[in-house]
Each structure stands twice: as C-alpha cells, then as structure tokens.
Design a protein around this motif. Sequence first.
Motif, mmCIF file in Angstrom:
data_model
loop_
_atom_site.group_PDB
_atom_site.id
_atom_site.type_symbol
_atom_site.label_atom_id
_atom_site.label_comp_id
_atom_site.label_asym_id
_atom_site.label_seq_id
_atom_site.Cartn_x
_atom_site.Cartn_y
_atom_site.Cartn_z
ATOM 1 N N LEU A 265 0.818 -1.218 0.000
ATOM 2 C CA LEU A 265 0.000 0.000 0.000
ATOM 3 C C LEU A 265 0.853 1.270 0.000
ATOM 4 O O LEU A 265 0.402 2.313 -0.468
ATOM 5 N N GLN A 266 2.061 1.192 0.502
ATOM 6 C CA GLN A 266 2.960 2.346 0.401
ATOM 7 C C GLN A 266 3.275 2.615 -1.065
ATOM 8 O O GLN A 266 3.349 3.759 -1.495
ATOM 9 N N ARG A 267 3.442 1.563 -1.832
ATOM 10 C CA ARG A 267 3.766 1.704 -3.248
ATOM 11 C C ARG A 267 2.528 1.920 -4.121
ATOM 12 O O ARG A 267 2.596 2.599 -5.136
ATOM 13 N N PHE A 268 1.401 1.331 -3.701
ATOM 14 C CA PHE A 268 0.154 1.406 -4.477
ATOM 15 C C PHE A 268 -1.007 1.799 -3.565
ATOM 16 O O PHE A 268 -1.900 0.993 -3.290
ATOM 17 N N PRO A 269 -1.042 3.028 -3.065
ATOM 18 C CA PRO A 269 -2.107 3.411 -2.131
ATOM 19 C C PRO A 269 -3.501 3.290 -2.744
ATOM 20 O O PRO A 269 -4.472 3.050 -2.016
ATOM 21 N N GLU A 270 -3.591 3.413 -4.064
ATOM 22 C CA GLU A 270 -4.892 3.303 -4.721
ATOM 23 C C GLU A 270 -5.482 1.887 -4.651
ATOM 24 O O GLU A 270 -6.663 1.685 -4.918
ATOM 25 N N ALA A 271 -4.686 0.900 -4.256
ATOM 26 C CA ALA A 271 -5.152 -0.482 -4.161
ATOM 27 C C ALA A 271 -5.821 -0.784 -2.826
ATOM 28 O O ALA A 271 -6.362 -1.875 -2.647
ATOM 29 N N GLU A 272 -5.833 0.161 -1.907
ATOM 30 C CA GLU A 272 -6.366 -0.094 -0.559
ATOM 31 C C GLU A 272 -7.785 -0.676 -0.580
ATOM 32 O O GLU A 272 -8.043 -1.656 0.134
#
Length: 170
Positions: A116-123
Amino acid sequence: MPHESGLTRELRSLLHTQRVAAMGTTSDAGSAFVSMVPYAIVVALEPALACLVIHVSGLAVHTRNLQARAQVSLLVMRPEVPGEPVHALPRVTLEGLAEVLEPGSPAWRACRAAYLQRFPEAEPMTGLGDFMFVAVHAKGARQVAGFGAARSLDADEVRLALAPAPAGQD
C-alpha cells in the motif's frame, strides 16, 4: 564498509524503480502462463526474509496456478527508450517460490503495508474476499544489465539487491 558491485547497485535500482513484472506460472496441463503483476518489495521483517509481494485475485488464472505450484518466475525490465537497442534493455528474471500469506499474520501485515505504500490506490481491493497477498521468495536470478553485462545470482545476492542501499551509496 564492504564493497558492493556496480551490477548489484544497478539491480537494486531496477527492482526499486520499476513497479510491474511479468509473472510466469505453470498450468495443470503443464503450459506456461504469463501475466502482468504490480509488485512491492518487503524488507521490513528482516533482511534475510526480503521478498517481493503481489496482491492477486483468487479468480485469476495465475493465482490458481501459483496455489497449485509455488514455483514462479518474475521478469522486471526497464522500459524501451526510443533510439536505443532493445536487446540491451536492463532486466532481471527472478526464480522464486510463491507463498500465500495468512491474513492478519505478521508477514501479511508487513507485506500489506509495503504494497500500500507503493500502491495506495489499491487499498479498497485489500478488503475484497477473493484478493490475497502473496510473498515471492527469490531462489535465484539472471540479471542482464546490457550488452556483455550478465550474471546469475543466488538467493543471498538477490536479497542484497532487494534491501535498501547501504549508507553512503544512495
């Protein structure tokens, strides 16, 4: 401070700056299957447990394949540059074992945080029941850093490249 090779620095840069890999799995019939997977790098547990983490749906063919056969291969490469020879693109093929992580476990939490640090939009997807975090533990790799610059690496060498750069080598 121990010496680190230029190829290791190049590999670290490649793995940490790219966000997408081509992942190869094997079907029940023995056919090769390649798909695109976003990945993050996890070294929070401890350097000896460094891994790549992917977030996949149980509905996907590649997920069913890796659940049945843990051996996977990931290809990470730099994008093509117009005017540059494509045969010299820096790339690495990682051979590894996929481990579906138990939700809520320490490894799952560390992998979720890194992803999630790398892809916050995936939360929002992390709450969907069919999605899971999978740690890919590299067992070795083949790095091509350009014409005449290729080498094979063992698991320990891959872990060095997954870790942050040593102090003073940023």
